[in-house]
Design an enzyme around this catalytic site. Structure first.
Site, PDB file in Angstrom:
ATOM      1  N   SER A  11       0.844  -1.185   0.000  1.00 26.52           N
ATOM      2  CA  SER A  11       0.000   0.000   0.000  1.00 26.52           C
ATOM      3  C   SER A  11       0.883   1.240   0.000  1.00 26.52           C
ATOM      4  O   SER A  11       1.617   1.513   0.949  1.00 26.52           O
ATOM      5  CB  SER A  11      -0.900   0.018   1.247  1.00 26.52           C
ATOM      6  OG  SER A  11      -1.582   1.254   1.283  1.00 26.52           O
ATOM      7  N   HIS A  36      -1.431  -1.123  -4.084  1.00 26.02           N
ATOM      8  CA  HIS A  36      -2.715  -0.696  -3.512  1.00 26.02           C
ATOM      9  C   HIS A  36      -2.680   0.813  -3.311  1.00 26.02           C
ATOM     10  O   HIS A  36      -1.738   1.349  -2.723  1.00 26.02           O
ATOM     11  CB  HIS A  36      -2.906  -1.432  -2.185  1.00 26.02           C
ATOM     12  CG  HIS A  36      -4.216  -1.209  -1.514  1.00 26.02           C
ATOM     13  ND1 HIS A  36      -5.362  -1.910  -1.855  1.00 26.02           N
ATOM     14  CD2 HIS A  36      -4.581  -0.366  -0.504  1.00 26.02           C
ATOM     15  CE1 HIS A  36      -6.361  -1.517  -1.081  1.00 26.02           C
ATOM     16  NE2 HIS A  36      -5.915  -0.574  -0.253  1.00 26.02           N
ATOM     17  N   ASP A  38      -4.799   4.051  -1.843  1.00 25.74           N
ATOM     18  CA  ASP A  38      -5.889   4.429  -0.937  1.00 25.74           C
ATOM     19  C   ASP A  38      -6.345   5.854  -1.193  1.00 25.74           C
ATOM     20  O   ASP A  38      -5.561   6.796  -1.047  1.00 25.74           O
ATOM     21  CB  ASP A  38      -5.401   4.343   0.513  1.00 25.74           C
ATOM     22  CG  ASP A  38      -5.260   2.906   0.976  1.00 25.74           C
ATOM     23  OD1 ASP A  38      -6.211   2.136   0.792  1.00 25.74           O
ATOM     24  OD2 ASP A  38      -4.188   2.570   1.504  1.00 25.74           O
ATOM     25  N   MET A  40      -8.849   8.787   0.038  1.00 22.25           N
ATOM     26  CA  MET A  40      -9.637   9.179   1.215  1.00 22.25           C
ATOM     27  C   MET A  40     -10.179  10.590   1.052  1.00 22.25           C
ATOM     28  O   MET A  40      -9.468  11.469   0.565  1.00 22.25           O
ATOM     29  CB  MET A  40      -8.746   9.149   2.453  1.00 22.25           C
ATOM     30  CG  MET A  40      -8.082   7.813   2.679  1.00 22.25           C
ATOM     31  SD  MET A  40      -7.040   7.897   4.129  1.00 22.25           S
ATOM     32  CE  MET A  40      -6.374   6.235   4.152  1.00 22.25           C
ATOM     33  N   HIS A  69      -8.509   1.685  -3.949  1.00 22.86           N
ATOM     34  CA  HIS A  69      -9.481   1.527  -2.860  1.00 22.86           C
ATOM     35  C   HIS A  69     -10.079   2.896  -2.535  1.00 22.86           C
ATOM     36  O   HIS A  69      -9.401   3.753  -1.980  1.00 22.86           O
ATOM     37  CB  HIS A  69      -8.714   0.924  -1.654  1.00 22.86           C
ATOM     38  CG  HIS A  69      -9.500   0.842  -0.392  1.00 22.86           C
ATOM     39  ND1 HIS A  69      -8.900   0.614   0.833  1.00 22.86           N
ATOM     40  CD2 HIS A  69     -10.829   0.942  -0.134  1.00 22.86           C
ATOM     41  CE1 HIS A  69      -9.823   0.583   1.777  1.00 22.86           C
ATOM     42  NE2 HIS A  69     -10.991   0.789   1.225  1.00 22.86           N
ATOM     43  N   MET A  71     -12.163   5.236  -0.415  1.00 25.33           N
ATOM     44  CA  MET A  71     -12.808   5.427   0.893  1.00 25.33           C
ATOM     45  C   MET A  71     -13.529   6.761   0.832  1.00 25.33           C
ATOM     46  O   MET A  71     -13.050   7.787   1.342  1.00 25.33           O
ATOM     47  CB  MET A  71     -11.743   5.411   2.004  1.00 25.33           C
ATOM     48  CG  MET A  71     -11.295   4.012   2.339  1.00 25.33           C
ATOM     49  SD  MET A  71      -9.699   3.994   3.168  1.00 25.33           S
ATOM     50  CE  MET A  71      -8.626   4.002   1.750  1.00 25.33           C
ATOM     51  N   MET A 140     -11.754  -5.011   5.416  1.00 27.47           N
ATOM     52  CA  MET A 140     -10.870  -4.149   6.199  1.00 27.47           C
ATOM     53  C   MET A 140     -10.535  -4.856   7.505  1.00 27.47           C
ATOM     54  O   MET A 140     -11.433  -5.290   8.230  1.00 27.47           O
ATOM     55  CB  MET A 140     -11.545  -2.804   6.493  1.00 27.47           C
ATOM     56  CG  MET A 140     -11.781  -1.918   5.285  1.00 27.47           C
ATOM     57  SD  MET A 140     -10.341  -1.667   4.237  1.00 27.47           S
ATOM     58  CE  MET A 140      -9.155  -0.930   5.363  1.00 27.47           C
ATOM     59  N   ASP A 178      -6.979  -5.849   4.210  1.00 31.54           N
ATOM     60  CA  ASP A 178      -6.280  -4.564   4.176  1.00 31.54           C
ATOM     61  C   ASP A 178      -6.286  -3.947   5.562  1.00 31.54           C
ATOM     62  O   ASP A 178      -7.343  -3.681   6.130  1.00 31.54           O
ATOM     63  CB  ASP A 178      -7.024  -3.655   3.177  1.00 31.54           C
ATOM     64  CG  ASP A 178      -6.417  -2.277   3.047  1.00 31.54           C
ATOM     65  OD1 ASP A 178      -5.274  -2.072   3.477  1.00 31.54           O
ATOM     66  OD2 ASP A 178      -7.109  -1.405   2.478  1.00 31.54           O
TER      67      ASP A 178
HETATM   68  C1  DX5 Z   1      -6.313   2.039   5.689  1.00 25.92           C
HETATM   69  C2  DX5 Z   1      -5.932   1.777   4.263  1.00 25.92           C
HETATM   70  C3  DX5 Z   1      -4.895   0.731   4.122  1.00 25.92           C
HETATM   71  C4  DX5 Z   1      -3.573   1.109   4.676  1.00 25.92           C
HETATM   72  C5  DX5 Z   1      -2.882  -0.125   5.133  1.00 25.92           C
HETATM   73  O1  DX5 Z   1      -7.350   2.952   5.706  1.00 25.92           O
HETATM   74  O2  DX5 Z   1      -7.056   1.350   3.515  1.00 25.92           O
HETATM   75  O3  DX5 Z   1      -4.727   0.326   2.764  1.00 25.92           O
HETATM   76  O4  DX5 Z   1      -2.734   1.755   3.735  1.00 25.92           O
HETATM   77  O5  DX5 Z   1      -1.742   0.272   5.778  1.00 25.92           O
HETATM   78  P1  DX5 Z   1      -1.123  -0.577   6.950  1.00 25.92           P
HETATM   79  O6  DX5 Z   1      -0.603  -1.842   6.325  1.00 25.92           O
HETATM   80  O7  DX5 Z   1      -0.056   0.314   7.456  1.00 25.92           O
HETATM   81  O8  DX5 Z   1      -2.194  -0.838   7.955  1.00 25.92           O
HETATM   82 ZN    ZN Z   2      -6.746   0.331   1.464  1.00 22.53          ZN
END
Ligand code: DX5
Ligand code: ZN
Length: 221
Positions: A11, A36, A38, A40, A69, A71, A140, A178
């Site tokens: 990620s 991956h 993320d 947000m 991903h 969010m 998650m 994840d």
């Molecule tokens: C959390 C993200 C994850 C995050 C995972 O909200 O969706 O993808 O990057 O990171 P680690 O492995 O540090 O928990």
């Molecule tokens: Zn993620």
């Protein structure tokens, strides 16, 4: 063990945001096939990360599989920009109120893979009617929003349940976890039907040799 390919997906949230292309390059030169990403929005989760422009700029550096991903409170509004940016897979959360089926089918119609995501405290019943419409189910294993949190083991009872349903119904979606994933979680995850393990903090803090070992435990099992 199923014949689905097992993967470790680093990620990039845990990478260096002043130089994400370098963080991407680390994963790619390690031999990882997925990254991956993320996204947000500060509403669905209490944090902001980056948007489609960053994804598009990273795309120009690499042809690695982009596992995006979202969010977001309104993920259906942002599907097009991330498709244009070069996503290979877009995962959208089950929790917000929008037409999940329509959004999933819009992603597939663009010729890329789709995924549905659930938070650790979301029951799986809402997932069941969508299972024949998805390429991936993402569980998650932390409450989303931040890297570096602790893996919630209890989620694996849900991955096991969904993996059983997948088998019974002869479906083919991948199961991904994840959040908080480190080398110690590989075996319990794989034993519970998981195919793709996302790892941010645990991956990027390791040296090259340790990262390779981490990935090999996943990908050679
Ligand atoms: C959390 C993200 C994850 C995050 C995972 O909200 O969706 O993808 O990057 O990171 P680690 O492995 O540090 O928990
Ligand atoms: Zn993620």
């Amino acid at each position: 063990m199923s014949d689905r390919i097992k993967r470790l997906a680093p990620s990039i949230l845990a990478g260096n945001h002043a130089n994400l292309a370098d963080s991407l390059q680390i994963a790619e030169s390690d031999g990882r096939e997925w990254i991956h990403l993320d996204i947000m929005d500060g509403h669905f989760v209490p944090n902001l990360s980056f948007g489609p422009q960053t994804v598009a700029d990273l795309r120009s550096h690499s042809s690695i599989f982009f596992d995006v991903h979202l969010m977001l409170e309104q993920p259906d509004r942002y599907i097009d920009p991330f498709i244009k940016a070069g996503a290979d897979l877009i995962s959208i959360h089950l929790e917000p109120d929008y037409d999940h089926s329509a959004a999933l089918s819009k992603i597939r119609q663009a010729g890329i893979k789709n995924g549905i995501v659930i938070n650790p405290d979301t029951p799986i019943n809402g997932l069941i009617p969508l299972l024949d419409q998805v390429d991936l189910v993402l569980f998650m294993t932390v409450f989303p929003g931040f890297g570096g949190q602790k893996f919630i083991h209890e989620v694996l009872s849900k991955t096991e349940e969904i993996s059983e349903i997948r088998k019974k119904q002869n479906l083919n979606f991948l199961i991904e976890v994840d959040g908080g994933v480190g080398p110690d979680h590989v075996k319990p995850c794989l034993d519970s039907g998981v195919d793709v393990l996302v790892a941010g903090t645990a991956y990027y803090k390791l040296d090259r040799f340790e990262r390779k070992q981490f990935a090999e435990v996943v990908e050679k099992s």
